[in-house]
Design a protein around this motif. Structure first.
Motif, PDB file in Angstrom:
ATOM      1  N   GLU A  86     -16.023  26.952  57.751  1.00 28.31           N
ATOM      2  CA  GLU A  86     -16.455  28.090  58.567  1.00 28.31           C
ATOM      3  C   GLU A  86     -17.392  27.655  59.693  1.00 28.31           C
ATOM      4  N   GLN A  87     -18.064  26.522  59.518  1.00 28.93           N
ATOM      5  CA  GLN A  87     -19.026  26.046  60.512  1.00 28.93           C
ATOM      6  C   GLN A  87     -18.393  25.144  61.565  1.00 28.93           C
ATOM      7  N   THR A 127     -24.701  28.258  55.484  1.00 27.91           N
ATOM      8  CA  THR A 127     -23.487  29.005  55.211  1.00 27.91           C
ATOM      9  C   THR A 127     -23.664  29.715  53.878  1.00 27.91           C
ATOM     10  N   GLY A 157     -17.293  26.832  52.852  1.00 24.46           N
ATOM     11  CA  GLY A 157     -18.418  27.088  53.742  1.00 24.46           C
ATOM     12  C   GLY A 157     -18.490  26.140  54.912  1.00 24.46           C
ATOM     13  N   LEU A 186     -21.993  31.199  50.434  1.00 27.25           N
ATOM     14  CA  LEU A 186     -20.833  31.080  49.544  1.00 27.25           C
ATOM     15  C   LEU A 186     -21.044  31.924  48.302  1.00 27.25           C
TER      16      LEU A 186
END
Length: 160
Positions: free
Chosen positions: A28-29, A14, A25, A16
């Motif tokens: 978001e995953q 991710t 981050g 950042l």
């Protein structure tokens, strides 16, 4: 300036910005991480292990230290993703296995099934039901009580 953070064991990455917290981050995953306390460092739902790059993160603050002391599975390389800010390169984090009870939508549907993974307490990270264990009605009652008491606690801390 952007930083790349690697997530284990998923091998995802991710991106950042400098001074963003790890939670940004990780969310978001879509991993097993919850911002249950709204990123205030008061629960264990964003607890992660830093595999590499501890020196590339902001230092621990008092609240984070206190919360980590209460987390049953905390180790010297533990951080709260909501409190750890990315300052440099080379950060690799590992997401602890298990799911927090607050992430389970329909607890009643678990009766008579085996837990697919550890079910964790959202404040202490303590294992409430071990993976592979048959989930009984009494366990469901305990999980519901835990979820209610944690919700009440977090609501009170938001008001303070």
């Amino acid at each position: 300036m952007v930083k790349i953070v690697k997530l284990e064991p998923t091998t995802q990455e991710t991106v950042l910005r400098t001074n963003d917290n790890l939670l940004t981050g990780v969310l978001e995953q879509e991993l097993n991480i919850l911002p249950e306390c709204d990123g205030r460092g008061m629960c264990s739902t964003c607890h992660v292990y830093i595999k590499e790059g501890m020196e590339s993160l902001s230092p621990l603050n008092r609240r984070e230290k206190r919360t980590l002391e209460a987390i049953a599975t905390a180790q010297p390389n533990s951080r709260l993703a909501c409190q750890a800010r990315v300052m440099g390169e080379g950060v690799v984090i590992e997401i602890p296995s298990g799911v927090h009870v607050n992430a389970i939508d329909d607890i009643e549907a678990l009766i008579g099934r085996r837990a697919e993974q550890n079910i964790l307490h959202p404040l202490s990270g303590k294992v409430l039901v071990e993976a592979g264990k048959l989930i009984t009605r009494s366990m469901i009652s305990q999980l519901q009580e835990t979820r209610t008491s944690v919700g009440d606690f977090l609501a009170r801390t938001r008001e303070a």
